[in-house]
Design an enzyme around this catalytic site. Structure first.
Site, PDB file in Angstrom:
ATOM      1  N   ASN A 186      13.878   8.024   4.452  1.00  0.00           N
ATOM      2  CA  ASN A 186      13.197   7.000   5.240  1.00  0.00           C
ATOM      3  C   ASN A 186      13.964   5.697   5.027  1.00  0.00           C
ATOM      4  O   ASN A 186      13.847   5.073   3.973  1.00  0.00           O
ATOM      5  CB  ASN A 186      11.746   6.889   4.756  1.00  0.00           C
ATOM      6  CG  ASN A 186      10.930   5.935   5.605  1.00  0.00           C
ATOM      7  OD1 ASN A 186      11.462   5.267   6.483  1.00  0.00           O
ATOM      8  ND2 ASN A 186       9.638   5.872   5.328  1.00  0.00           N
ATOM      9  N   LYS A 219      14.351   5.180   1.124  1.00  0.00           N
ATOM     10  CA  LYS A 219      13.484   6.015   0.283  1.00  0.00           C
ATOM     11  C   LYS A 219      13.933   7.454   0.402  1.00  0.00           C
ATOM     12  O   LYS A 219      14.275   7.894   1.509  1.00  0.00           O
ATOM     13  CB  LYS A 219      12.042   5.960   0.807  1.00  0.00           C
ATOM     14  CG  LYS A 219      11.243   4.785   0.348  1.00  0.00           C
ATOM     15  CD  LYS A 219       9.778   5.003   0.746  1.00  0.00           C
ATOM     16  CE  LYS A 219       9.129   3.687   1.079  1.00  0.00           C
ATOM     17  NZ  LYS A 219       7.909   3.759   1.826  1.00  0.00           N
ATOM     18  N   ARG A 250      13.227  10.323   8.824  1.00  0.00           N
ATOM     19  CA  ARG A 250      12.132   9.746   9.588  1.00  0.00           C
ATOM     20  C   ARG A 250      12.752   8.832  10.633  1.00  0.00           C
ATOM     21  O   ARG A 250      13.546   7.945  10.301  1.00  0.00           O
ATOM     22  CB  ARG A 250      11.256   8.929   8.639  1.00  0.00           C
ATOM     23  CG  ARG A 250      10.141   8.270   9.376  1.00  0.00           C
ATOM     24  CD  ARG A 250       9.310   7.425   8.463  1.00  0.00           C
ATOM     25  NE  ARG A 250       8.140   6.990   9.179  1.00  0.00           N
ATOM     26  CZ  ARG A 250       7.221   6.223   8.680  1.00  0.00           C
ATOM     27  NH1 ARG A 250       7.308   5.798   7.449  1.00  0.00           N
ATOM     28  NH2 ARG A 250       6.181   5.875   9.401  1.00  0.00           N
ATOM     29  N   HIS A 294       2.777   6.773  13.640  1.00  0.00           N
ATOM     30  CA  HIS A 294       2.150   7.479  12.505  1.00  0.00           C
ATOM     31  C   HIS A 294       1.887   8.945  12.822  1.00  0.00           C
ATOM     32  O   HIS A 294       1.042   9.582  12.188  1.00  0.00           O
ATOM     33  CB  HIS A 294       0.771   6.861  12.124  1.00  0.00           C
ATOM     34  CG  HIS A 294       0.840   5.487  11.522  1.00  0.00           C
ATOM     35  ND1 HIS A 294      -0.120   4.532  11.788  1.00  0.00           N
ATOM     36  CD2 HIS A 294       1.722   4.925  10.670  1.00  0.00           C
ATOM     37  CE1 HIS A 294       0.183   3.417  11.119  1.00  0.00           C
ATOM     38  NE2 HIS A 294       1.290   3.641  10.441  1.00  0.00           N
ATOM     39  N   LEU A 342      -5.148   4.321   7.623  1.00  0.00           N
ATOM     40  CA  LEU A 342      -5.396   2.897   7.371  1.00  0.00           C
ATOM     41  C   LEU A 342      -4.529   2.431   6.214  1.00  0.00           C
ATOM     42  O   LEU A 342      -4.844   2.670   5.045  1.00  0.00           O
ATOM     43  CB  LEU A 342      -6.888   2.666   7.054  1.00  0.00           C
ATOM     44  CG  LEU A 342      -7.912   3.274   8.032  1.00  0.00           C
ATOM     45  CD1 LEU A 342      -9.327   2.988   7.572  1.00  0.00           C
ATOM     46  CD2 LEU A 342      -7.694   2.757   9.460  1.00  0.00           C
ATOM     47  N   GLY A 343      -3.408   1.824   6.533  1.00  0.00           N
ATOM     48  CA  GLY A 343      -2.517   1.253   5.514  1.00  0.00           C
ATOM     49  C   GLY A 343      -2.236  -0.175   5.931  1.00  0.00           C
ATOM     50  O   GLY A 343      -3.033  -0.787   6.666  1.00  0.00           O
TER      51      GLY A 343
HETATM   52  P1  ADP Z   1       2.245   0.956   4.593  1.00  0.00           P
HETATM   53  O1  ADP Z   1       2.869   2.305   4.292  1.00  0.00           O
HETATM   54  O2  ADP Z   1       1.763   0.797   5.994  1.00  0.00           O
HETATM   55  O3  ADP Z   1       3.010  -0.224   4.084  1.00  0.00           O
HETATM   56  P2  ADP Z   1       0.221   1.808   2.720  1.00  0.00           P
HETATM   57  O4  ADP Z   1      -0.312   3.035   3.338  1.00  0.00           O
HETATM   58  O5  ADP Z   1       1.047   1.934   1.494  1.00  0.00           O
HETATM   59  O6  ADP Z   1       0.900   0.879   3.777  1.00  0.00           O
HETATM   60  O7  ADP Z   1      -1.032   0.873   2.382  1.00  0.00           O
HETATM   61  C1  ADP Z   1      -0.853  -0.354   1.758  1.00  0.00           C
HETATM   62  C2  ADP Z   1      -2.178  -1.086   1.730  1.00  0.00           C
HETATM   63  O8  ADP Z   1      -3.174  -0.274   1.118  1.00  0.00           O
HETATM   64  C3  ADP Z   1      -2.104  -2.335   0.886  1.00  0.00           C
HETATM   65  O9  ADP Z   1      -1.747  -3.432   1.664  1.00  0.00           O
HETATM   66  C4  ADP Z   1      -3.503  -2.474   0.406  1.00  0.00           C
HETATM   67  O10 ADP Z   1      -4.146  -3.314   1.327  1.00  0.00           O
HETATM   68  C5  ADP Z   1      -4.137  -1.116   0.541  1.00  0.00           C
HETATM   69  N1  ADP Z   1      -4.589  -0.568  -0.762  1.00  0.00           N
HETATM   70  C6  ADP Z   1      -3.851   0.074  -1.674  1.00  0.00           C
HETATM   71  N2  ADP Z   1      -4.612   0.396  -2.747  1.00  0.00           N
HETATM   72  C7  ADP Z   1      -5.859  -0.044  -2.495  1.00  0.00           C
HETATM   73  C8  ADP Z   1      -7.096  -0.023  -3.198  1.00  0.00           C
HETATM   74  N3  ADP Z   1      -7.201   0.537  -4.407  1.00  0.00           N
HETATM   75  N4  ADP Z   1      -8.175  -0.589  -2.620  1.00  0.00           N
HETATM   76  C9  ADP Z   1      -8.075  -1.165  -1.409  1.00  0.00           C
HETATM   77  N5  ADP Z   1      -6.952  -1.216  -0.689  1.00  0.00           N
HETATM   78  C10 ADP Z   1      -5.850  -0.674  -1.217  1.00  0.00           C
END
Ligand code: ADP
Length: 396
Positions: free
Chosen positions: A9, A16, A91, A180, A209-210
């Site tokens: 990636n 990565k 990816r 996604h 949800l990230g």
């Molecule tokens: P991406 O791959 O889109 O960068 P991720 O799937 O890694 O994102 O998600 C990152 C987000 O997940 C962080 O910005 C944070 O808001 C949220 N997150 C991670 N751990 C926790 C947690 N324990 N509680 C709440 N939110 C969390």
């Protein structure tokens, strides 16, 4: 003779990797090169046999990272010969309408990926750099492209055409693509397996949800609707992205506030979402902490985010004619019990319930026993999906 497949990636300043042994699908080593191109050296962090280590690597390009990685695999005795690497899966952000599935990379495929760069200017050119670096340094090894968009190519036309003049679709290719896809497909497949059901039998809503966030409606194993659109800016509110807004706000800001296109794009992509509304952070962990202390701006941001998730679940229940399985995944979906709870509040009429204790403890299945829909927390693993797809293509 080992049978190792690498998932790659590449990001603008990062690369990565995860390496899996087949057919066991066993993770052998994973790591991340960071700060590529920012100085004469980059950082490598990796985990091997559950031990984390880091390294400074001299070099400035993605190709330097790939060359180092191949030498590192031999030095660490992960392979005795590079021919033990039987495939590399990349990816790739955008496959446009060319790629309804993953495919092995030849010159024609590479040209098509290049021709889609205008649709994903921050991603496709970087993905291509990763592919070319492996082509140069591992020329006899088959490589595959696994696209974020492919899974959504099954959406019906009424769900991907925008209500703009139809010529914009026909002549400019402006349509909903969705992203996604690898993650939605992976978690839906894994969740169905856990339930001992065929994916085709279930009406599934998958919530990734990230930092970036999207929801996907899956019927008969195929994506029929998703919340991201022509670009990953559309749909839900996100960490720093605004998601869906009235498009006239943009013309208003341009006309009345004389904002440039670049300023508007930056505002929508980098200064909006949780960051823009909470005035605290783009990271939901910080916003949640403030929410629990009763901070009003944090409360507003959380209610907005969860409200939009809930509205989208409702809309997709209508699209599917009900929901059998609701999945939460990615950083927020896998970790935030509060966001899962708020997003499902009031959805009992759809058969969706949450068991507070199971939810709090991040159980795999978190619905109440009486609930009609299964609600699951499923860790996403896009890399595993990439190596599986690569392995399948090689074996064909
Ligand atoms: P991406 O791959 O889109 O960068 P991720 O799937 O890694 O994102 O998600 C990152 C987000 O997940 C962080 O910005 C944070 O808001 C949220 N997150 C991670 N751990 C926790 C947690 N324990 N509680 C709440 N939110 C969390």
């Amino acid at each position: 003779m080992k049978d190792l497949i690498i998932a790659i990636n590449s990001g603008s300043s990062s690369l990565k990797f995860q390496i899996y042994q087949f057919p066991e699908e066993k993770l052998v080593v994973k790591g991340l090169f960071e700060r590529i191109g920012l100085s004469e050296a980059m950082d490598l962090t990796y985990s091997l046999a559950d031990k984390k280590s880091s390294h400074l690597v001299i070099g400035t390009t993605h190709e330097d990272a790939v060359r180092f990685l191949l030498r590192f695999l031999i030095k660490q005795h992960i392979v005795s010969d590079l021919s033990e690497i039987t495939g590399v899966g990349h990816r790739v952000a955008h496959g446009g309408e060319f790629f309804p599935g993953s495919c092995l990379i030849d010159s024609d495929v590479l040209e098509k990926i290049k021709s889609l760069s205008h649709l994903a200017p921050l991603h496709n050119p970087i993905n291509i750099m990763g592919i070319e670096a492996f082509q140069k340094n591992l020329p006899n090894c088959p490589q595959a492209a696994v696209f974020d968009t492919s899974f959504h190519q099954t959406m019906p036309e009424e769900n991907y055409v925008y209500p703009l003049p139809y010529t914009l679709y026909k002549e400019e290719g402006i349509r909903r693509f969705g992203f996604h896809g690898t993650s939605h497909q992976y978690v839906a497949t894994e969740a169905s397996k856990t339930l001992g059901k065929k994916i085709e039998e279930l009406k599934i809503v998958s919530c990734h949800l990230g930092n970036g966030a999207s929801i996907c409606a899956i019927k008969e194993g195929r994506s029929v609707m998703t919340s991201m659109g022509f670009t990953p800016l559309a749909g839900l509110m996100m960490g720093t992205r605004c998601g869906d807004i009235d498009p006239s706000i943009l013309t208003y800001l341009s006309r009345e506030k004389h904002m440039s296109i670049e300023e508007i794009e930056k505002m929508m992509n980098q200064d909006s979402g949780f960051k823009g509304v909470s005035l605290i952070s783009s990271d939901t962990r910080d916003v949640e902490e403030a929410y629990k202390k009763g901070e009003p701006q944090a409360k507003l941001a959380m209610n907005m985010f969860c409200g939009r998730v809930k509205q989208t679940i409702g809309a997709y229940a209508a699209e599917l004619g009900g929901i059998d399985l609701l999945i939460f995944t990615a950083g927020i979906g896998e970790n935030s019990a509060l966001i899962r709870q708020l997003s499902c509040e009031g959805l009992t009429f759809l058969g969706i319930t949450i068991d507070p204790e199971k939810n709090q403890q991040n159980h795999s299945i978190i619905n109440q026993e009486a609930g009609q829909a299964v609600v699951m927390v499923v860790p996403t693993n896009e890399e595993l999906m990439i190596v599986r797809e690569t392995n399948q293509l090689i074996e064909q």
